[in-house]
Scaffold this active site. Structure first.
Site, PDB file in Angstrom:
ATOM      1  N   LEU A  21      -1.860 -11.699  -7.936  1.00  0.00           N
ATOM      2  CA  LEU A  21      -0.562 -11.851  -8.601  1.00  0.00           C
ATOM      3  C   LEU A  21      -0.517 -11.088  -9.923  1.00  0.00           C
ATOM      4  O   LEU A  21       0.352 -11.300 -10.749  1.00  0.00           O
ATOM      5  CB  LEU A  21      -0.236 -13.337  -8.814  1.00  0.00           C
ATOM      6  CG  LEU A  21      -0.180 -14.172  -7.529  1.00  0.00           C
ATOM      7  CD1 LEU A  21       0.086 -15.633  -7.842  1.00  0.00           C
ATOM      8  CD2 LEU A  21       0.880 -13.634  -6.570  1.00  0.00           C
TER       9      LEU A  21
ATOM     10  N   ASP B 262       2.536   2.163  -2.753  1.00  0.00           N
ATOM     11  CA  ASP B 262       2.650   2.671  -4.134  1.00  0.00           C
ATOM     12  C   ASP B 262       1.829   3.941  -4.349  1.00  0.00           C
ATOM     13  O   ASP B 262       2.312   4.911  -4.919  1.00  0.00           O
ATOM     14  CB  ASP B 262       2.333   1.595  -5.185  1.00  0.00           C
ATOM     15  CG  ASP B 262       0.955   0.973  -5.066  1.00  0.00           C
ATOM     16  OD1 ASP B 262       0.265   1.198  -4.040  1.00  0.00           O
ATOM     17  OD2 ASP B 262       0.556   0.249  -5.992  1.00  0.00           O
TER      18      ASP B 262
ATOM     19  N   ASP C  65       2.309  -2.880 -10.439  1.00  0.00           N
ATOM     20  CA  ASP C  65       2.050  -4.164 -11.099  1.00  0.00           C
ATOM     21  C   ASP C  65       2.471  -4.137 -12.562  1.00  0.00           C
ATOM     22  O   ASP C  65       3.086  -5.074 -13.074  1.00  0.00           O
ATOM     23  CB  ASP C  65       0.569  -4.525 -10.992  1.00  0.00           C
ATOM     24  CG  ASP C  65       0.109  -4.616  -9.549  1.00  0.00           C
ATOM     25  OD1 ASP C  65       0.975  -4.629  -8.653  1.00  0.00           O
ATOM     26  OD2 ASP C  65      -1.106  -4.657  -9.315  1.00  0.00           O
TER      27      ASP C  65
ATOM     28  N   SER D 183      -4.166  -9.106 -14.436  1.00  0.00           N
ATOM     29  CA  SER D 183      -4.658  -8.024 -15.302  1.00  0.00           C
ATOM     30  C   SER D 183      -3.502  -7.153 -15.796  1.00  0.00           C
ATOM     31  O   SER D 183      -3.447  -6.801 -16.976  1.00  0.00           O
ATOM     32  CB  SER D 183      -5.711  -7.173 -14.585  1.00  0.00           C
ATOM     33  OG  SER D 183      -5.210  -6.657 -13.383  1.00  0.00           O
TER      34      SER D 183
ATOM     35  N   HIS E 233       0.829  -1.212   0.000  1.00  0.00           N
ATOM     36  CA  HIS E 233       0.000   0.000   0.000  1.00  0.00           C
ATOM     37  C   HIS E 233       0.865   1.265   0.000  1.00  0.00           C
ATOM     38  O   HIS E 233       0.370   2.355   0.249  1.00  0.00           O
ATOM     39  CB  HIS E 233      -0.992   0.018   1.174  1.00  0.00           C
ATOM     40  CG  HIS E 233      -2.162  -0.918   0.982  1.00  0.00           C
ATOM     41  ND1 HIS E 233      -3.386  -0.495   0.543  1.00  0.00           N
ATOM     42  CD2 HIS E 233      -2.270  -2.255   1.153  1.00  0.00           C
ATOM     43  CE1 HIS E 233      -4.208  -1.542   0.463  1.00  0.00           C
ATOM     44  NE2 HIS E 233      -3.543  -2.623   0.821  1.00  0.00           N
TER      45      HIS E 233
END
Length: 382
Positions: free
Chosen positions: A127, A37, A174, A130, A35
């Site tokens: 993981l 980022d 991500d 998307s 959290h």
């Protein structure tokens, strides 16, 4: 059959000619920095050897055809000449459409494309299936049409597509690790500057991901609440983000903050410091220190950020009892279920797997899923 062989074969069958390129983009696991980022802080993920693979070829018209091998070979077709809007029925198609639309909005010029997509990144496990899809699609167009885009731009485009087209708030981590991951390394990412530093992983250490298979329900609403609480904290300190607040500044006035907001802020500030230190510990091969930092991170997520659940805490305790100070373990991802990540000497993996198999289901009534991963290369041809 590999994903490459599968998508190439389906491509030839579906479209009647061979694919010219096959592209992969990996999923990821975050080793530490949770959290942080969206608070402009630091994260330390690595790409994993589960990926989205796309076999593709350019077309000489403005049509895009996409087949999803993992969704019963559903086919989506749209034109680059018309405004790109959301697909009414296929949610997967909106990730593809969103990436294509946002590449257009960035003034990239490209023609049509045929694609067949398949992946083995576990969905709903946190993981980043998307993000790996978004980065794979961006890389397809960049490679086929030699677009002047680097990995960071492909990642930003994917994040934009997910936020604005798909309508799901996400940070940049991500997509960035999927685009820029390096084999046998983790990546320390500064989420403000998007600067990255490759951090070598100690030899003989496995990256183990264990899915609690506890169905995440609160994740959307609670994620947004945590974001708002962090923004409230930053406003209190009159800073653009919590990245700009020191732990000393916080400690001096913590009593003036709403107690819940104070706990959230303390997690972010301490987690940022832990993440930067963890990169040094990993680079020096100091698994003992890395393990301590991961344990502190987990306790902070449990007690200050309050995003763990009993099933996750149980998993962490089972693993910790086996590895002691020889590695590290903590929850990873957004919280409220999902996965734990552990750095474990390879020779201890069977003992950990056995302990989890014997104890987790007995204690929780849920069967876990166990993945042993390797830190892998980011997006590119395969």
């Amino acid at each position: 059959m590999s994903l490459k062989e599968k998508t190439q074969s389906l491509f030839a069958n579906a479209f009647g000619y061979p694919a010219t390129h096959t592209i992969q983009a990996p999923g990821r696991v975050n080793l530490i920095g949770e959290h942080t980022d969206y608070n402009d802080g630091f994260v330390l993920p690595c790409a994993i050897d589960y990926q989205t693979v796309i076999s593709c070829a350019p077309r000489d018209d403005r049509k895009v055809r996409v087949m999803a091998a993992d969704y019963e070979n559903q086919l989506d077709e749209f034109s680059l000449n018309a405004p790109i809007v959301a697909h009414e029925n296929y949610q997967w198609a909106n990730y593809v459409r969103g990436v294509v639309k946002h590449l257009q909005l960035r003034n990239n010029s490209f023609g049509g494309v045929d694609m067949v997509i398949s992946g083995n990144v576990p969905q709903g496990a946190g993981l980043s299936s998307s993000a790996s899809l978004e980065v794979a699609v961006g890389t397809v167009l960049q490679q086929l049409y030699h677009l002047p885009l680097d990995g960071a731009q492909i990642a930003l485009n994917g994040q934009e597509a997910e936020n604005q087209f798909v309508g799901c708030n996400c940070g940049i981590m991500d997509q960035l690790i999927s685009a820029l991951g390096k084999k046998d390394h983790a990546l320390l990412i500064d989420c403000r500057s998007l600067g990255t530093k490759a951090v070598s992983m100690p030899k003989g250490v496995a990256v183990v991901i264990i899915n609690s298979n506890f169905k995440r329900t609160l994740v959307g609403s609670e994620y947004n609440t945590r974001r708002e609480q962090c923004e409230t904290g930053a406003r209190f300190f009159q800073q653009p983000a919590l990245r700009d607040v020191t732990i000393e500044e916080f400690n001096a006035v913590a009593h003036e903050l709403d107690p819940i907001v104070a706990k959230r802020v303390r997690h972010i500030l301490t987690e940022n410091a832990r993440t930067v230190e963890a990169a040094s510990a990993l680079e020096q091969g100091d698994l003992k220190r890395m393990g301590e930092l991961m344990a502190e991170s987990h306790a902070s997520m449990r007690d200050d950020f309050e995003i763990t659940v009993p099933q996750i805490d149980t998993l962490v305790e089972i693993v910790k009892a086996v590895i002691g100070d020889k590695g590290g373990v903590r929850m990873t991802g957004g919280g409220f279920g999902g996965c734990i990540v552990a750095l474990i000497p390879e020779e201890l993996v069977p003992a950990v797997q056995q302990a989890v198999a014997e104890q987790y289901e007995a204690k929780t009534g849920i069967k876990e899923t166990f993945y042993v991963c390797k830190p892998s290369q980011g997006a590119g041809q395969c």
